[in-house]
Motif scaffolding. Sequence first.
Motif, PDB file in Angstrom:
ATOM      1  N   LEU A   1       0.833  -1.210   0.000  1.00 31.54           N
ATOM      2  CA  LEU A   1       0.000   0.000   0.000  1.00 31.54           C
ATOM      3  C   LEU A   1       0.866   1.257   0.000  1.00 31.54           C
ATOM      4  CD1 LEU A   1      -2.872  -0.959   2.488  1.00 31.54           C
ATOM      5  CD2 LEU A   1      -2.907  -0.998  -0.028  1.00 31.54           C
ATOM      6  N   ASN A   2       1.924   1.265   0.796  1.00 31.01           N
ATOM      7  CA  ASN A   2       2.838   2.408   0.799  1.00 31.01           C
ATOM      8  C   ASN A   2       3.426   2.643  -0.586  1.00 31.01           C
ATOM      9  OD1 ASN A   2       2.475   2.840   3.545  1.00 31.01           O
ATOM     10  ND2 ASN A   2       4.401   1.903   4.158  1.00 31.01           N
ATOM     11  N   ALA A   3       3.908   1.561  -1.210  1.00 29.92           N
ATOM     12  CA  ALA A   3       4.585   1.691  -2.501  1.00 29.92           C
ATOM     13  C   ALA A   3       3.636   2.165  -3.593  1.00 29.92           C
ATOM     14  CB  ALA A   3       5.211   0.353  -2.883  1.00 29.92           C
ATOM     15  N   VAL A   4       2.450   1.576  -3.655  1.00 27.42           N
ATOM     16  CA  VAL A   4       1.484   1.962  -4.686  1.00 27.42           C
ATOM     17  C   VAL A   4       1.120   3.439  -4.561  1.00 27.42           C
ATOM     18  CG1 VAL A   4      -0.891   1.629  -5.494  1.00 27.42           C
ATOM     19  CG2 VAL A   4       0.542  -0.357  -4.981  1.00 27.42           C
ATOM     20  N   ARG A   5       1.039   3.913  -3.321  1.00 22.97           N
ATOM     21  CA  ARG A   5       0.632   5.304  -3.086  1.00 22.97           C
ATOM     22  C   ARG A   5       1.800   6.273  -3.031  1.00 22.97           C
ATOM     23  NH1 ARG A   5      -3.741   2.901   1.205  1.00 22.97           N
ATOM     24  NH2 ARG A   5      -5.392   2.569  -0.344  1.00 22.97           N
ATOM     25  N   GLY A   6       3.004   5.769  -3.254  1.00 17.37           N
ATOM     26  CA  GLY A   6       4.172   6.641  -3.302  1.00 17.37           C
ATOM     27  C   GLY A   6       4.596   7.159  -1.948  1.00 17.37           C
ATOM     28  N   ASN A   7       4.247   6.442  -0.887  1.00 13.39           N
ATOM     29  CA  ASN A   7       4.610   6.864   0.464  1.00 13.39           C
ATOM     30  C   ASN A   7       5.774   6.029   0.992  1.00 13.39           C
ATOM     31  OD1 ASN A   7       2.437   8.670   0.440  1.00 13.39           O
ATOM     32  ND2 ASN A   7       1.034   7.126   1.243  1.00 13.39           N
ATOM     33  N   THR A   8       6.691   6.658   1.700  1.00 13.47           N
ATOM     34  CA  THR A   8       7.827   5.948   2.283  1.00 13.47           C
ATOM     35  C   THR A   8       8.042   6.398   3.723  1.00 13.47           C
ATOM     36  OG1 THR A   8       9.400   7.621   1.499  1.00 13.47           O
ATOM     37  CG2 THR A   8       9.014   5.718   0.067  1.00 13.47           C
ATOM     38  N   TYR A   9       8.712   5.547   4.476  1.00 11.90           N
ATOM     39  CA  TYR A   9       9.099   5.899   5.841  1.00 11.90           C
ATOM     40  C   TYR A   9      10.387   6.706   5.823  1.00 11.90           C
ATOM     41  CZ  TYR A   9       5.925   2.081   7.260  1.00 11.90           C
ATOM     42  OH  TYR A   9       4.851   1.264   7.454  1.00 11.90           O
ATOM     43  N   ASP A  10      10.578   7.524   6.847  1.00 16.06           N
ATOM     44  CA  ASP A  10      11.849   8.236   6.983  1.00 16.06           C
ATOM     45  C   ASP A  10      12.999   7.275   7.218  1.00 16.06           C
ATOM     46  OD1 ASP A  10      10.568  10.659   6.676  1.00 16.06           O
ATOM     47  OD2 ASP A  10      10.390  11.049   8.835  1.00 16.06           O
ATOM     48  N   ASP A  11      12.689   6.108   7.835  1.00 18.43           N
ATOM     49  CA  ASP A  11      13.732   5.112   8.108  1.00 18.43           C
ATOM     50  C   ASP A  11      13.623   3.909   7.174  1.00 18.43           C
ATOM     51  OD1 ASP A  11      11.357   4.169   9.183  1.00 18.43           O
ATOM     52  OD2 ASP A  11      12.307   3.229  10.930  1.00 18.43           O
ATOM     53  N   GLU A  12      13.165   4.149   5.965  1.00 12.37           N
ATOM     54  CA  GLU A  12      13.083   3.083   4.973  1.00 12.37           C
ATOM     55  C   GLU A  12      14.446   2.380   4.850  1.00 12.37           C
ATOM     56  OE1 GLU A  12      10.843   0.796   2.357  1.00 12.37           O
ATOM     57  OE2 GLU A  12      10.114   2.546   3.465  1.00 12.37           O
ATOM     58  N   PRO A  13      14.485   1.041   4.876  1.00 14.32           N
ATOM     59  CA  PRO A  13      15.765   0.332   4.841  1.00 14.32           C
ATOM     60  C   PRO A  13      16.603   0.688   3.617  1.00 14.32           C
ATOM     61  CG  PRO A  13      13.990  -1.174   5.421  1.00 14.32           C
ATOM     62  CD  PRO A  13      13.348   0.112   5.007  1.00 14.32           C
ATOM     63  N   ALA A  14      17.890   0.924   3.848  1.00 15.45           N
ATOM     64  CA  ALA A  14      18.802   1.214   2.749  1.00 15.45           C
ATOM     65  C   ALA A  14      19.234  -0.065   2.047  1.00 15.45           C
ATOM     66  CB  ALA A  14      20.029   1.963   3.276  1.00 15.45           C
ATOM     67  N   GLU A  15      19.245  -1.167   2.791  1.00  8.47           N
ATOM     68  CA  GLU A  15      19.659  -2.453   2.243  1.00  8.47           C
ATOM     69  C   GLU A  15      18.443  -3.348   2.038  1.00  8.47           C
ATOM     70  OE1 GLU A  15      22.681  -2.989   1.295  1.00  8.47           O
ATOM     71  OE2 GLU A  15      23.448  -1.104   2.128  1.00  8.47           O
ATOM     72  N   LYS A  16      18.361  -3.974   0.877  1.00  6.00           N
ATOM     73  CA  LYS A  16      17.217  -4.825   0.569  1.00  6.00           C
ATOM     74  C   LYS A  16      17.100  -5.985   1.555  1.00  6.00           C
ATOM     75  CE  LYS A  16      15.280  -4.245  -2.898  1.00  6.00           C
ATOM     76  NZ  LYS A  16      14.157  -3.383  -3.323  1.00  6.00           N
TER      77      LYS A  16
END
Length: 404
Positions: A316-331
Amino acid sequence: MKKIAKRALCALLACTTIAGAGVGLAACDDSNNETVQLVIGVQQTTGNNYNSMCNLLDALKEELNFDYTTVLVDRNADAALSTYQNQLIAGAQGIITMVDVDASTTRAIIEDCEEYGAYYAGYMTDFANTFANNDSAQAANVEYIMNSDAMLGAVTDGDIVRDGGTRGEFLFDAIVETDSRVVTLARAPLYAYPVAATAIARFKELVEEYNATHDDDFTIVESVGAADDGALEIGFSMQNVPDATVQQWARDGVEAVIAVNSLGKKILTNVQTSAPDIDIYQIGWDDNIISAFPDTIKTLCQTPAETIIYPLIRVLNAVRGNTYDDEPAEKEDTLISGQYIYLTSAEDLEKARTSCMNFAEGNSVEYSLISVEEVKSLLAGEEGASFQKLVDTISSWTSENVLG
């Protein structure tokens, strides 16, 4: 990228139509107003986990503005790919899958997701064919997947190949408290459940440590029967449990079967007939074996269906273009572990009935570990929401916390 352009054009035409009707173009700028279309790829459409998952999704979909379809996914790579391609063509914007196919097929699915502007995430899987793949022949496929924005990670079913063994530790801790010392090991085929090898390796490691410091040594009996890929080194494989195998256990003095997959029903039938004194320790849950717990089936276990919120929120975040401030840098950090709820007594089962929807009668959402409002608060953009908060929420669903 033609299909992405087609989708964007359709959205533009729809917005123009709405604007012409007097609603205003601004109504189309808020992607959160879009009902996100999801497909959930499952291994079966029955059982308490499936029912719990659907009950929770049904309770969430209106408030979080999504809809979903469940599809049975074959472990055959071509069949799985075809299933997901058809869903993308039909308009799916996110795929949540329980089935881990090989890296080359996963790459093909990811490429299709990129073409259609969709996303891919895992539920109750550790995506071992990507996240723990050391096959040099698959290196290019793994690298492609790990560099794709369409890959959003996964939540495991309680164990993980790359640093796992928790189910092996639990099973050892359970049996070491008993008098049983002659055991045999059982697992499903490794191609389907590679984490079983990690669990069995950890169990054997603990046995060796125990035998080095105690007089009542464990003996692990090698079983005959359907075996695959070096089975006797890491526990034998069984799709079925023939009566002859159980009779062999009895002749060899086996006191307990250590099953690191949900094999209870398959083992139980012939054990009760041919060797009723053999105990069964297993990871898994099956409504059909509850009557044998905790007399013959000594342990039960399942990861709460509520962990579906991880891939759900990620998509849901990705489809709506929303991200967390602490989104993981490493997959690698987008692969997180669910928590097993372990049951070892009738008292545990009674507590679980009223504290976790997986085990509750009818799998009622009334017993969900998380409310609709709490799930909504974890979406990116909500006050206080963060990736770490999402992970911590799922990490908190331990046996100790759930069973009190």
